[in-house]
Design a protein around this motif. Structure first.
Motif, PDB file in Angstrom:
ATOM      1  N   ASP A 120      12.700   7.537  12.533  1.00 12.98           N
ATOM      2  CA  ASP A 120      12.349   7.888  11.165  1.00 12.98           C
ATOM      3  C   ASP A 120      10.858   8.186  11.064  1.00 12.98           C
ATOM      4  N   SER A 121      10.514   9.001  10.108  1.00 14.12           N
ATOM      5  CA  SER A 121       9.099   9.229   9.817  1.00 14.12           C
ATOM      6  C   SER A 121       8.490   7.950   9.249  1.00 14.12           C
ATOM      7  N   ILE A 122       7.166   7.859   9.276  1.00  9.42           N
ATOM      8  CA  ILE A 122       6.498   6.669   8.759  1.00  9.42           C
ATOM      9  C   ILE A 122       6.811   6.480   7.277  1.00  9.42           C
ATOM     10  N   ALA A 123       6.833   7.565   6.508  1.00 11.40           N
ATOM     11  CA  ALA A 123       7.125   7.445   5.077  1.00 11.40           C
ATOM     12  C   ALA A 123       8.527   6.898   4.834  1.00 11.40           C
ATOM     13  N   LYS A 124       9.505   7.395   5.573  1.00 11.33           N
ATOM     14  CA  LYS A 124      10.871   6.904   5.383  1.00 11.33           C
ATOM     15  C   LYS A 124      11.004   5.462   5.861  1.00 11.33           C
ATOM     16  N   HIS A 125      10.341   5.120   6.970  1.00 12.49           N
ATOM     17  CA  HIS A 125      10.401   3.745   7.467  1.00 12.49           C
ATOM     18  C   HIS A 125       9.764   2.787   6.465  1.00 12.49           C
ATOM     19  N   ILE A 126       8.642   3.190   5.880  1.00 10.67           N
ATOM     20  CA  ILE A 126       7.990   2.346   4.877  1.00 10.67           C
ATOM     21  C   ILE A 126       8.876   2.198   3.652  1.00 10.67           C
ATOM     22  N   LYS A 127       9.545   3.283   3.243  1.00  9.81           N
ATOM     23  CA  LYS A 127      10.424   3.207   2.079  1.00  9.81           C
ATOM     24  C   LYS A 127      11.585   2.250   2.331  1.00  9.81           C
ATOM     25  N   SER A 128      12.136   2.254   3.544  1.00  8.33           N
ATOM     26  CA  SER A 128      13.246   1.331   3.849  1.00  8.33           C
ATOM     27  C   SER A 128      12.774  -0.114   3.881  1.00  8.33           C
TER      28      SER A 128
ATOM     29  N   HIS B 136       7.355   2.303  -7.356  1.00  7.77           N
ATOM     30  CA  HIS B 136       7.541   3.740  -7.486  1.00  7.77           C
ATOM     31  C   HIS B 136       7.855   4.405  -6.154  1.00  7.77           C
ATOM     32  N   VAL B 137       7.534   3.738  -5.053  1.00  7.90           N
ATOM     33  CA  VAL B 137       7.794   4.357  -3.749  1.00  7.90           C
ATOM     34  C   VAL B 137       9.293   4.542  -3.527  1.00  7.90           C
ATOM     35  N   LEU B 138      10.114   3.725  -4.187  1.00 10.89           N
ATOM     36  CA  LEU B 138      11.562   3.830  -4.001  1.00 10.89           C
ATOM     37  C   LEU B 138      12.127   5.104  -4.626  1.00 10.89           C
ATOM     38  N   THR B 139      11.445   5.655  -5.622  1.00 10.15           N
ATOM     39  CA  THR B 139      11.916   6.876  -6.283  1.00 10.15           C
ATOM     40  C   THR B 139      11.175   8.124  -5.823  1.00 10.15           C
ATOM     41  N   ASP B 140      10.300   7.989  -4.826  1.00  3.98           N
ATOM     42  CA  ASP B 140       9.570   9.159  -4.331  1.00  3.98           C
ATOM     43  C   ASP B 140      10.513  10.086  -3.575  1.00  3.98           C
ATOM     44  N   PRO B 141      10.254  11.389  -3.615  1.00  3.56           N
ATOM     45  CA  PRO B 141      11.079  12.314  -2.818  1.00  3.56           C
ATOM     46  C   PRO B 141      10.816  12.127  -1.329  1.00  3.56           C
ATOM     47  N   ASP B 142      11.746  12.574  -0.524  1.00  2.00           N
ATOM     48  CA  ASP B 142      11.612  12.437   0.916  1.00  2.00           C
ATOM     49  C   ASP B 142      10.501  13.344   1.434  1.00  2.00           C
ATOM     50  N   ASP B 143       9.934  12.923   2.552  1.00  2.68           N
ATOM     51  CA  ASP B 143       8.867  13.710   3.178  1.00  2.68           C
ATOM     52  C   ASP B 143       9.476  14.877   3.950  1.00  2.68           C
TER      53      ASP B 143
ATOM     54  N   PHE C 149       0.801  -1.219   0.000  1.00 11.08           N
ATOM     55  CA  PHE C 149       0.000   0.000   0.000  1.00 11.08           C
ATOM     56  C   PHE C 149       0.838   1.275   0.000  1.00 11.08           C
ATOM     57  N   ALA C 150       2.169   1.176  -0.065  1.00 12.07           N
ATOM     58  CA  ALA C 150       3.001   2.382  -0.051  1.00 12.07           C
ATOM     59  C   ALA C 150       2.765   3.264  -1.275  1.00 12.07           C
ATOM     60  N   ARG C 151       2.176   2.714  -2.340  1.00 10.11           N
ATOM     61  CA  ARG C 151       1.900   3.476  -3.548  1.00 10.11           C
ATOM     62  C   ARG C 151       0.722   4.434  -3.388  1.00 10.11           C
ATOM     63  N   CYS C 152       0.033   4.417  -2.278  1.00 10.51           N
ATOM     64  CA  CYS C 152      -1.171   5.229  -2.104  1.00 10.51           C
ATOM     65  C   CYS C 152      -0.796   6.713  -2.060  1.00 10.51           C
ATOM     66  N   GLU C 153      -1.802   7.546  -1.979  1.00  9.98           N
ATOM     67  CA  GLU C 153      -1.588   8.985  -1.937  1.00  9.98           C
ATOM     68  C   GLU C 153      -0.804   9.372  -0.687  1.00  9.98           C
ATOM     69  N   PRO C 154       0.080  10.363  -0.797  1.00  4.60           N
ATOM     70  CA  PRO C 154       0.845  10.786   0.391  1.00  4.60           C
ATOM     71  C   PRO C 154      -0.039  11.249   1.533  1.00  4.60           C
ATOM     72  N   GLY C 155      -1.208  11.797   1.201  1.00  2.00           N
ATOM     73  CA  GLY C 155      -2.108  12.238   2.267  1.00  2.00           C
ATOM     74  C   GLY C 155      -2.603  11.104   3.143  1.00  2.00           C
ATOM     75  N   LEU C 156      -2.718   9.903   2.568  1.00  2.25           N
ATOM     76  CA  LEU C 156      -3.148   8.753   3.371  1.00  2.25           C
ATOM     77  C   LEU C 156      -2.055   8.311   4.324  1.00  2.25           C
ATOM     78  N   LEU C 157      -0.808   8.325   3.870  1.00  3.01           N
ATOM     79  CA  LEU C 157       0.285   7.975   4.780  1.00  3.01           C
ATOM     80  C   LEU C 157       0.389   8.976   5.926  1.00  3.01           C
ATOM     81  N   GLN C 158      -0.066  10.191   5.696  1.00  2.00           N
ATOM     82  CA  GLN C 158      -0.038  11.185   6.769  1.00  2.00           C
ATOM     83  C   GLN C 158      -0.949  10.771   7.913  1.00  2.00           C
ATOM     84  N   LYS C 159      -2.018  10.022   7.623  1.00  2.00           N
ATOM     85  CA  LYS C 159      -2.896   9.532   8.693  1.00  2.00           C
ATOM     86  C   LYS C 159      -2.148   8.581   9.625  1.00  2.00           C
TER      87      LYS C 159
END
Length: 924
Positions: free
Chosen positions: A828-836, A875-882, A787-797
């Motif tokens: 780490d932030s949730i986004a960075k932890h998910i990316k790792s 695509h989550v691997l090439t996303d910019p950092d939060d 689910f990491a491909r979802c909208e960034p706003g959802l990961l913010q939840k």
């Protein structure tokens, strides 16, 4: 605890008390009244519905006791303006043979120490003389009710208890000087003195057991044959060894009383303060003046504050000693996932009254499990049934061919014993793994001889086929149905070692010959639930990414009691057709035959039951045997229809993509028909009503839908979402529902940890972080490569939950930034932890030996120019950092010091608070 005049209404929330359950009966319209019963979760208590009553209000329950028949207890209240009707008392007393009615009936009479009589008391006193009722009235010797403005001379006894058929000794009934109310609590103590009859537990002297186990010349070993070269000799030796170990454990064990709780060691000044508080309460009861009331409340507040300080000091010492790697964190994580266990309520039985006591419940659950572990009742082709049975009988009657099974060694048995979990519950033989791990080399050598004789004879002893079953209630299921409890089998310790030896030989043959199909991911090394979900989502998103987007239809089948319905002869027939050695097939046949179980409820065992189908629950062999049983599922036919299949144990899914919805339905229907025939041929039951079909499409308001798909003439309903292997898939694969679900679950777990991680807790910040990473963050990130491909706003939840933890752990005010908290905690932030996590997952998946997993990670991540290109998991691997990661870059060449940073953060907090306090004073 029985409470009356609660003033509760049906719209009011329960006044809950921690570790207690509540039974309440409210007045629906009129003001006042209401009754409540509180009982501890650990008690074996069952709520009951009160009978129809004219005037009395009652809440009822039934308590099961040891050494006494169940007692029905009722909290009763009768308003002064309503008559006391004999039919009400008769109905309440007729609920069972032993009844206790306690509360406020507004009945006064000198026979139970009241100062005066009233009409309710006179009527109740007349009822005591009726032999058909046969009850007694007990009451304390001191007054139970005080008017607020009355003197002590006008007080009276108003709260009484009615006993019928209770043979427990009445030790005491007294009034307690507690609470600020016109009624005082009445304490009734029945039965033996708890200090003289404390519950006991068995304690084993393990050092002495080690010494006795070393002496292998014990008399109990005289029954073991000198030569163990036949199956009969091996079974005799196994019985002798089991008896020897049990006798030594009994000799080294003793019963000790269990203290209900440990008293807190109070300092002398606090004990003196408590004595002053009790004296003030007694003075207020005698003379309820304003001065006495103020003194009482002042001392109550002071005692409460002192106890809070004492608990804080105790928690500070306890939490400070915990290291971040302490096993308590993992135990807490398991407890939070498991939840609280409650006693089994009355179980519904067909054509019989509900099962109330432990024996009836055990028999009811055993009946249900016996019916589950029986062959499917669906119609089967008699010719196929006769063919399979005759082939299995022929295999059992003919002598085995081929080489004998490889014998076990001392090293193998010792490694298996070393890997046993020491705290697992023992089986029917009552030999724990902790005792098995202490066996000396001589007894291990004896075990090796027994196992080798059994392997040579292709036999599994009958004494190791017995199981004790306990039930754990399934989440969200009604507690009064026997099918709502998941059976947990406790097997014999020596039998479990033998099962692992058989599993090692079976797994080696299966892996060497690549017998399992690639679509089966369940219970295989290197295969996880996330791999299977990722494979399905990648197929769906690949269709979304085409220039002409495709839609995908998927069916998720619900297999009913998959492991419990395995047809024994069908399994043996398939193992033989797969080319497994005859000796191993015969050994598994003997392993499955003549298995028995006994259901246990609160220490009470049911009668033995025979299992006629199914693989043994709790055995390490069962998952692999089930995978081999379903290994011939018609995958080739599905591939010819352009339909793919996903298997994870008994979770079966079909999916196919096309730009024509009608083509999707025709493909799925043809494969469903073939699967239905295969399921019936091999006696596997499917629930079409619980199966789900999902139509995945990228279009927001897509109005088309494939035609109806049926199984056995029952339509499978189309749904907008499905939860598959723990991940919620919606029809557009936005994962919005999944993220909301896991966010709510993580927030619930975080609230349960509030006592330990709040800002006032004495636990160190390092341990708080470990607790969060152990119990909360895994809930948020489960299945994140999908689910990491979802909208960034959802990961913010999900990030909000982590922010909430950081602010709660430090009690940070609103002006402290979340970026600073992440830097100070080095988290780490949730986004960075998910990316790792995703990077590690995809790196391993690309080199996976299963081609289905490797293929799902091979595609171009560069976006094309056409508009239908969509985000995919890679695509989550090439996303910019939060923003949090960008604001806190990792230091270069330095080691981050959490203590220093947090100390700086606290100093900054104090400076800001001091500055704000000065500014407020200046403005004032």
């Amino acid at each position: 605890m029985l409470v009356q005049e609660t003033f509760l209404k049906p719209s009011h929330r329960n006044p809950n008390i921690q570790n207690y359950r509540i039974i309440r009966n409210d007045r629906a319209t009129a003001r006042g009244g209401g009754t409540v019963i509180y009982y501890k979760r650990s008690l074996h208590c069952v709520p009951l519905d009160p009978p129809p009553l004219e005037g009395i209000e009652a809440s009822m329950c039934q308590v099961s006791l040891t050494g006494h028949q169940p007692i029905t207890i009722a909290s009763v209240y009768l308003s002064p303006d309503k008559p006391l009707v004999e039919s009400d008392v008769r109905s309440l007393l007729a609920m069972s043979n032993s009844v206790i009615l306690a509360g406020d009936l507004n009945a006064k009479h000198p026979h139970w120490n009241s100062r005066v009589s009233n009409r309710h008391g006179i009527q109740l006193d007349l009822m005591t003389s009726l032999p058909s009722l046969g009850f007694d009235v007990i009451a304390p010797a001191t007054p139970t009710r005080f008017e607020v403005r009355m003197t002590n001379d006008l007080s009276d006894v108003l709260d009484i208890a009615i006993l019928k058929g209770v043979t427990l000794v009445l030790r005491s009934i007294e009034t307690l000087p507690e609470l600020d109310s016109d009624h005082r609590p009445v304490l009734i103590q029945l039965g033996p003195d708890p200090q003289l009859a404390l519950p006991t537990k068995v304690v084993t002297d393990w050092r002495r057991l080690d010494e006795l186990l070393q002496s292998v010349d014990a008399p109990t070993l005289s029954d073991i044959p000198d030569r163990i070269d036949t199956v009969e000799a091996a079974e005799t030796a196994a019985n002798g060894l089991t008896s020897h170990i049990k006798s030594l454990i009994n000799e080294c064990s003793r019963e000790v009383p269990i203290r209900p709780y440990e008293r807190m060691d109070l300092p002398d000044d606090l004990k003196a303060l408590i004595r002053r508080k009790n004296a003030a309460i007694r003075a207020h009861d005698r003379y309820p003046t304003d001065a006495n009331r103020r003194l009482r409340w002042a001392l109550l507040r002071e005692v409460k504050a002192r106890f809070a300080e004492l608990r804080e000091d105790r928690d500070s010492k306890r939490f400070g000693e915990l290291a971040p790697s302490h096993v308590a964190y993992w135990a807490l994580a398991r407890a939070l996932r498991r939840g609280a266990t409650d006693p089994i309520p009355p179980l519904v039985r067909p054509n019989l009254p509900p099962a109330l006591d432990d024996l009836d419940k055990a028999e009811c659950l055993a009946d249900s499990l016996e019916s589950q572990c029986s062959p499917s009742s669906q119609p089967v082709d008699p010719e196929h049934l006769l063919k399979v049975d005759s082939e299995v009988d022929r295999l059992a009657a003919s002598p085995p061919t081929g080489d004998p099974l490889s014998p076990t060694t001392v090293e193998e048995v010792e490694s298996i014993i070393k890997s046993l979990h020491a705290k697992k519950a023992p089986g029917p033989d009552l030999i724990s793994n902790k005792a098995i791990k202490r066996l000396p080399h001589q007894l291990v050598l004896l075990l090796v001889m027994i196992f080798n004789a059994l392997l040579a004879g292709c036999s599994f002893p009958d004494q190791w086929k017995e199981a004790t079953v306990i039930g754990i209630r399934k989440v969200g299921k009604p507690g009064n149905l026997p099918t709502s409890y998941r059976p947990i089998s406790l097997l014999n310790a020596l039998g479990k070692i033998y099962e692992r030896i058989i599993l090692a030989r079976l797994r080696a043959i299966v892996e060497a010959n690549s017998i399992l199909i690639n679509e089966q991911f369940g219970f295989r090394a290197g295969h996880s639930c996330v791999h299977q979900v990722h494979r399905i989502t990648e197929h769906i998103l690949a269709g979304f990414s085409l220039s002409k987007a495709r839609v995908t239809g998927a069916l998720f089948f619900d297999v009913a009691k998959a492991f419990d319905k395995v047809w024994h002869n069908g399994l043996i027939y398939k193992l033989h057709k797969l080319g497994l050695p005859d000796r191993l097939v015969l050994l598994i046949r003997d392993y499955l035959s003549n298995r028995t179980l006994r259901y246990r409820v609160e220490g009470t065992l049911s009668s033995p039951r025979t299992l006629r189908a199914g693989v043994p629950q709790g055995s390490c062999l069962s998952p692999l045997l089930y995978s081999l049983y379903t290994n011939d599922i018609p995958i080739k036919f599905a591939e010819r229809k352009s339909v793919k299949m996903a298997l994870y144990a008994d979770d079966t899914a079909l999916f196919t993509s096309s730009d024509r919805p009608d083509l999707i339905s025709s493909r799925l229907q043809s494969v469903t028909d073939a699967l239905g025939d295969w399921f019936r041929t091999w006696r596997i039951e499917i629930n079409p009503d619980k199966s789900t079909a999902v139509f995945f499409t990228k279009v927001l308001n897509y109005r088309g839908r494939p035609d109806e798909i049926t199984l056995y003439g029952t339509p499978i309903k189309w749904s907008d979402q499905v939860t598959y292997l723990g991940v919620t898939l919606d029809r557009r694969l936005t994962f919005r529902k999944h993220i909301i679900r896991v966010r709510n679950k993580a927030a619930f777990v975080l609230s349960r940890l509030h006592y330990m991680i709040n800002g006032k807790s004495k636990m160190s910040l390092r341990n708080k972080t470990t607790l969060y990473k152990t119990c909360v963050r895994p809930i948020l990130t489960y299945g994140c490569p999908v689910f990491a491909r979802c909208e960034p706003g959802l990961l913010q939840k999900l990030q909000v939950i982590q922010n909430r933890f950081l602010r709660k752990a430090t009690a940070s005010p609103w002006y402290i930034r979340n970026i600073d908290l992440h830097r100070d905690f080095e988290i780490d932030s949730i986004a960075k932890h998910i990316k790792s996590i995703a990077a590690n997952y995809f790196e391993k998946a690309r080199n996976h030996p299963n081609p289905l997993i490797a293929q799902s990670c091979v595609y171009n991540t560069l976006r094309g120019n056409f508009k239908n290109r969509c985000r995919r998991p890679l695509h989550v691997l090439t996303d910019p950092d939060d923003p949090i990661t960008l604001a806190n870059p990792p230091p270069i060449g330095t080691v981050h010091n959490r203590t220093t940073h947090h100390t700086t953060h606290l100093h900054r907090l104090r400076r800001r608070r001091r500055r704000n306090r000065v500014q407020r004073l200046v403005r004032a």
